[in-house]
Design a protein around this motif. Structure first.
Motif, PDB file in Angstrom:
ATOM      1  N   ALA A 301       0.832  -1.208   0.000  1.00 48.14           N
ATOM      2  CA  ALA A 301       0.000   0.000   0.000  1.00 48.14           C
ATOM      3  C   ALA A 301       0.867   1.260   0.000  1.00 48.14           C
ATOM      4  N   ILE A 302       1.942   1.240   0.751  1.00 50.72           N
ATOM      5  CA  ILE A 302       2.852   2.394   0.797  1.00 50.72           C
ATOM      6  C   ILE A 302       3.459   2.646  -0.574  1.00 50.72           C
ATOM      7  N   LEU A 303       3.881   1.574  -1.243  1.00 56.30           N
ATOM      8  CA  LEU A 303       4.473   1.711  -2.576  1.00 56.30           C
ATOM      9  C   LEU A 303       3.449   2.210  -3.591  1.00 56.30           C
ATOM     10  N   GLY A 307       3.588   5.749  -5.631  1.00 55.83           N
ATOM     11  CA  GLY A 307       3.536   5.791  -7.083  1.00 55.83           C
ATOM     12  C   GLY A 307       2.417   6.685  -7.594  1.00 55.83           C
ATOM     13  N   LEU A 308       1.246   6.603  -6.974  1.00 56.30           N
ATOM     14  CA  LEU A 308       0.118   7.427  -7.390  1.00 56.30           C
ATOM     15  C   LEU A 308       0.387   8.905  -7.127  1.00 56.30           C
ATOM     16  N   SER A 309       0.986   9.223  -5.976  1.00 56.05           N
ATOM     17  CA  SER A 309       1.324  10.615  -5.668  1.00 56.05           C
ATOM     18  C   SER A 309       2.358  11.142  -6.651  1.00 56.05           C
ATOM     19  N   ILE A 313      -1.965  11.693  -8.881  1.00 56.72           N
ATOM     20  CA  ILE A 313      -3.346  11.310  -8.585  1.00 56.72           C
ATOM     21  C   ILE A 313      -3.480  10.734  -7.178  1.00 56.72           C
ATOM     22  N   GLY A 314      -2.476  10.969  -6.359  1.00 52.61           N
ATOM     23  CA  GLY A 314      -2.526  10.533  -4.967  1.00 52.61           C
ATOM     24  C   GLY A 314      -2.902  11.702  -4.074  1.00 52.61           C
ATOM     25  N   GLY A 323       5.657  10.546  -1.983  1.00 54.99           N
ATOM     26  CA  GLY A 323       5.565  10.413  -3.428  1.00 54.99           C
ATOM     27  C   GLY A 323       5.550  11.752  -4.138  1.00 54.99           C
ATOM     28  N   ASN A 324       4.703  12.701  -3.673  1.00 60.16           N
ATOM     29  CA  ASN A 324       4.658  13.986  -4.380  1.00 60.16           C
ATOM     30  C   ASN A 324       5.860  14.868  -4.059  1.00 60.16           C
TER      31      ASN A 324
END
Length: 370
Positions: A301-303, A307-309, A313-314, A323-324
């Motif tokens: 879930a962390i990965l 990735g989405l951020s 889109i996270g 991520g962002n």
């Protein structure tokens, strides 16, 4: 074979305590949990999302120090409550980078810092800007003109990078916790029903599992996110709804095995209801594999969230997410500011590694055959 005394949980705890890697990984998880809950207590910038910006000191190096004057805004309170330590404090003062300041009874004169070693024209502000908030004149120079230290420097907007990194722990840890909770809620329920009842119910649930299993996780998360919208809680739900499949498969397999055991037949003979047999008789016996899967799903879930951020889109800015943060600064790896992308990457790696190792250790020590 050596016989160990005590309950199953005591045996597991004793084995875990003797496993160095298990203890270290567990410590990493506990530290991350504490930081995620009390992020603003550890952060230097205690404003919400550590979003206090000062572009004049953008990309400041690690350990950078800057003389600063703090000017109260109309909503200034001067107090930090318990809720502020949990959710961040509303910005109630303006912090301006300066090169010098002079204070007398009537006004405060400061020279703003413009960046790159340049100074602006002196600016005067009446001391009543502070005193009208019940701030004694004697405290202006002591409490509101100071040298601010940026432990890990600043980012592209002049924000305290250390604080952003610390608060970003909350997103990564919560995404694991909430996503795993959702996956357990869905996966255990469907897996238990499929394994216990078999027949057409099992066929339908297995068909659903196989369909979801065949779709790449990242694409499924993106699809759900686009359907329910981008945001803080939406990404938690989206990730959780894609992680129940493995839980359901394992729980189904365990239930298929246990439903034929003597104690289940005895419960049926005594007239116990199906729900009582499922949740009171069989489910407690499959907790061990569920715990192991949950640890692995935490890491996944962390990965996925990172990735989405990174893809945008996270978690949405200004909310800090590892991520962002990487997305904002990955180009600076070759521009002399490598730590802005490397540090959040190392944080992701350390937390994911901690959960993976802890899951592997739990798998080994919960194996009754070992």
């Amino acid at each position: 074979m050596k016989q160990e005394n005590g309950s199953f949980s005591q045996i597991v705890f004793n084995k875990l305590r003797k496993n160095t890697l298990g203890v270290l990984s567990f410590c990493v998880i506990i530290i991350a949990a504490i930081i995620s809950i009390f992020s603003y207590l550890f952060a230097s910038d205690k404003t919400e999302n550590a979003n206090r910006q000062d572009v004049t000191i953008a990309f400041a190096p690690i350990g950078y120090q800057q003389k600063t004057i703090e000017i109260p805004l109309p909503n200034y309170t001067g107090k930090t409550g318990f809720a502020d330590y949990l959710f961040g404090k509303e910005i109630d003062s303006e912090q301006i980078s300066i090169t010098a300041a002079k204070i007398n009874q009537d006004f405060v004169e400061y020279t703003p810092y413009l960046g790159n070693g340049l100074s602006g024209e002196p600016v005067k502000i009446a001391t009543s800007t502070w005193t009208k908030h019940n701030i004694p004149f004697s405290e202006i120079e002591k409490e509101f003109v100071y040298t601010k230290t940026y432990l890990l420097g600043t980012d592209s907007y002049g924000r305290d990078f250390y604080s952003r990194l610390i608060i970003g722990t909350r997103i990564s840890f919560l995404i694991g916790f909430i996503a795993v909770f959702i996956s357990l809620l869905v996966g255990v329920t469907l897996g238990a029903i499929a394994g216990y009842y078999k027949g057409k119910v099992d066929d339908f649930i297995m068909w659903l599992i196989n369909v979801v299993w065949s779709i790449p996780t990242l694409l499924l998360v993106i699809a759900i996110t686009l359907a329910i919208g981008k945001g803080f809680w939406q990404i938690f739900i989206a990730v959780g709804l894609t992680m129940w499949v493995e839980v359901a498969r394992v729980v189904r397999g365990q239930f298929l095995s246990y439903r034929e055991k003597e104690f289940v037949e005895a419960a049926k003979a005594l007239g116990f209801s199906d729900m009582r047999i499922i949740f009171n008789q069989i489910l407690p016996n499959v907790v061990a594999p569920i715990i192991v899967i949950s640890a692995a799903n935490f890491a996944s879930a962390i990965l996925v969230e990172s990735g989405l951020s990174f893809l945008g889109i996270g978690a949405q800015p200004p909310t800090p997410s590892w991520g962002n943060i990487i997305k904002e600064h990955y180009s600076h790896i070759i521009l002399g500011k490598q730590h802005l992308a490397i540090f959040p990457g190392l944080a992701i790696m350390l937390l994911v590694l901690g959960f993976n190792i802890f899951g592997n250790v739990l798998r080994d020590i919960m194996d009754i055959k070992s």
